[in-house]
Write an enzyme that holds these catalytic residues in place. Structure first.
Site, PDB file in Angstrom:
ATOM      1  N   TYR A 110      80.785 -38.958  15.647  1.00 33.87           N
ATOM      2  CA  TYR A 110      80.849 -39.085  17.104  1.00 33.87           C
ATOM      3  C   TYR A 110      82.041 -39.921  17.553  1.00 33.87           C
ATOM      4  O   TYR A 110      82.474 -40.801  16.829  1.00 33.87           O
ATOM      5  CB  TYR A 110      79.566 -39.724  17.634  1.00 33.87           C
ATOM      6  CG  TYR A 110      78.348 -38.852  17.537  1.00 33.87           C
ATOM      7  CD1 TYR A 110      78.418 -37.505  17.176  1.00 33.87           C
ATOM      8  CD2 TYR A 110      77.078 -39.372  17.814  1.00 33.87           C
ATOM      9  CE1 TYR A 110      77.280 -36.722  17.083  1.00 33.87           C
ATOM     10  CE2 TYR A 110      75.935 -38.597  17.728  1.00 33.87           C
ATOM     11  CZ  TYR A 110      76.040 -37.276  17.360  1.00 33.87           C
ATOM     12  OH  TYR A 110      74.915 -36.511  17.280  1.00 33.87           O
ATOM     13  N   SER A 295      69.438 -31.293  21.555  1.00 35.02           N
ATOM     14  CA  SER A 295      69.782 -30.329  22.612  1.00 35.02           C
ATOM     15  C   SER A 295      68.538 -29.708  23.249  1.00 35.02           C
ATOM     16  O   SER A 295      68.430 -28.487  23.359  1.00 35.02           O
ATOM     17  CB  SER A 295      70.697 -29.221  22.069  1.00 35.02           C
ATOM     18  OG  SER A 295      71.955 -29.731  21.741  1.00 35.02           O
ATOM     19  N   LEU A 297      67.795 -29.553  26.210  1.00 42.33           N
ATOM     20  CA  LEU A 297      68.174 -28.857  27.437  1.00 42.33           C
ATOM     21  C   LEU A 297      69.261 -27.818  27.169  1.00 42.33           C
ATOM     22  O   LEU A 297      69.952 -27.379  28.088  1.00 42.33           O
ATOM     23  CB  LEU A 297      68.654 -29.850  28.494  1.00 42.33           C
ATOM     24  CG  LEU A 297      67.599 -30.811  29.039  1.00 42.33           C
ATOM     25  CD1 LEU A 297      68.229 -31.750  30.072  1.00 42.33           C
ATOM     26  CD2 LEU A 297      66.438 -30.052  29.655  1.00 42.33           C
ATOM     27  N   GLY A 298      69.414 -27.435  25.911  1.00 39.05           N
ATOM     28  CA  GLY A 298      70.403 -26.409  25.578  1.00 39.05           C
ATOM     29  C   GLY A 298      71.799 -26.801  26.018  1.00 39.05           C
ATOM     30  O   GLY A 298      72.496 -26.020  26.682  1.00 39.05           O
ATOM     31  N   GLY A 300      72.565 -28.859  28.215  1.00 38.09           N
ATOM     32  CA  GLY A 300      72.566 -29.019  29.663  1.00 38.09           C
ATOM     33  C   GLY A 300      72.310 -27.723  30.413  1.00 38.09           C
ATOM     34  O   GLY A 300      72.082 -27.735  31.630  1.00 38.09           O
ATOM     35  N   GLY A 304      70.120 -26.092  34.753  1.00 34.27           N
ATOM     36  CA  GLY A 304      70.571 -25.193  35.814  1.00 34.27           C
ATOM     37  C   GLY A 304      71.900 -25.577  36.415  1.00 34.27           C
ATOM     38  O   GLY A 304      72.417 -24.884  37.299  1.00 34.27           O
TER      39      GLY A 304
END
Length: 409
Positions: A110, A295, A297-298, A300, A304
């Protein structure tokens, strides 16, 4: 605080009761085990930056068959040093802790996207924040790189990163120095030393098989570091059922440390790669390996935010800021599925994030907890599952069907 950059990872480790060591080496690490604060029950978590916040008392779970008690939600830090300044990073960490989060997840690679110029900044930002904290109140998890020719800059005089004894030792020593600590609670192999399909690749390509570091050699190197008091527990990431079983079996045969966790992608856009067989392997009555879902929320997508027509509003969001990064969420039909999920959320008075992270309003323990529903007939659950009618594989990692049309990579 730049709340649009907050990256939380949901944590869904399997709860264990009793001792299930069965021949595995048990750590004799004597540092005080991290436990939930007495005030944790009064703390609330809020999904930052969302119009309607998901509020609930933070819960804590035992990770696999370790002694680590971690918050159900952990703090992901891969944007620190790239998208986020040191000040913003400190604000995010403090915010997370105030809301009951006790587990911080980082990696030697990172921030991302990975590059030599910024490598290690994430750890340095965490280190400077930790100086004002009590180290033993937090579970600090990091990751060492698997096989990579492009990440050779992480090692001294190397042409490739591997998961052999020398690489493991060098990685841990450098991570300890950057983080400003003398021990790591959980060290995970970021991706395997052997070939496996990664980060959106769907199928195992037999032509890419290569000789790899034996599982027993990897575990012996970890054992040495545990004996030295530099590690408490070990885990894997981006791993397959084969890899988990080999690590667990080898540990049992040789009396070496057992992996206690697996950190794999898992969300409403990438479900069944875990659900088809890894969930059986990780089950507490089988190998008892806790799932750390990254992840959720995939990238982000499930919030949406990438559906808005005002591109200026999302110009600094990672999928737009770094073209090609996490392309699997743009190259597949994630957008079409997300639109339908948002409609389900609206129908039931939820935000997209509440739906994606399995709000307790759904009468479900968690949509991301291996679908162990308390109310499986709940209409929200039914609507969500209907989007996966005739699904054969996970959305991101293989085809499914939405409204009768095959979608996915």
């Amino acid at each position: 605080m730049a709340s649009s950059y907050v990256t939380f990872s949901t944590v869904t480790p399997v709860t264990i009761t009793g001792n299930n060591s069965g021949g595995y080496a048990l750590s004799t690490f004597t540092r005080r085990c991290v436990t939930a604060s007495p005030n944790a029950g009064r703390r609330m978590f809020r999904a930052s930056g969302m119009a309607k916040a998901t509020k609930k008392a933070m819960e804590y779970r035992k990770l696999g068959d370790s002694e680590l008690i971690i918050s159900e939600i952990t703090m992901g830090t891969m944007t620190f040093g790239e998208q986020n300044t040191e000040k913003e990073s400190h604000e995010m960490l403090s915010y997370a802790v105030e809301h009951g989060i006790n587990c911080i997840d980082t990696a030697e690679a990172y921030p991302v996207p990975m590059k030599k110029e910024t490598q290690g900044k994430t750890d340095l930002y965490i280190s400077s924040w930790l100086k004002s904290q009590s180290r033993d109140k937090f579970v600090l998890a990091t990751k060492l790189c698997g096989y990579s020719e492009r990440s050779a800059y992480l090692r001294e005089n190397a042409e490739v990163t591997r998961v052999d004894a020398a690489n493991i030792k060098e990685s841990v020593e450098k991570s300890l120095k950057r983080l400003g600590t003398d021990y790591i609670d959980l060290l995970q192999i970021h991706w395997p030393d052997r070939y496996v399909p990664l980060f959106g690749d769907n199928y195992y390509d037999t032509s890419k098989w290569r000789a790899s570091v034996p599982f027993v050699e990897q575990l012996r190197a970890f054992q040495d570091l545990i004996n030295e008091g530099k590690l408490r527990y070990i885990g894997v990431s981006n791993e397959t059922s084969y890899g988990v079983m080999e690590f667990v079996h080898t540990a049992k045969l040789e009396g070496l440390p057992k992996i206690v966790s697996i950190q794999n992608g898992y969300s409403l856009l990438a479900r069944t790669r875990f659900e088809v067989d890894l969930v059986e392997v990780c089950h507490p009555k089988n190998c008892n390996v806790g799932l750390l879902a990254y992840s959720p929320l995939g990238g982000g997508s499930l919030s949406g935010k990438y559906l808005v027509t005002d591109l200026e509003a999302t110009k600094n969001a990672r999928l737009n800021l770094f073209p090609g990064f996490m392309e699997r969420y743009k190259g597949s039909l994630a957008k079409e599925a997300t639109i339908q999920y948002i409609e389900v959320a609206k129908k039931h008075g939820l935000t997209p994030v509440e739906l994606a992270l399995g709000s307790r309003h759904l009468k479900a323990r968690s949509v991301l907890a291996s679908f162990r529903f308390l109310g499986s007939q709940d209409s929200v659950v039914t609507d969500t599952m209907n989007i996966y009618t005739n699904a054969l594989h996970g959305f991101t990692y293989g085809p499914i069907r939405v409204n009768g049309h095959r979608i996915g990579q």
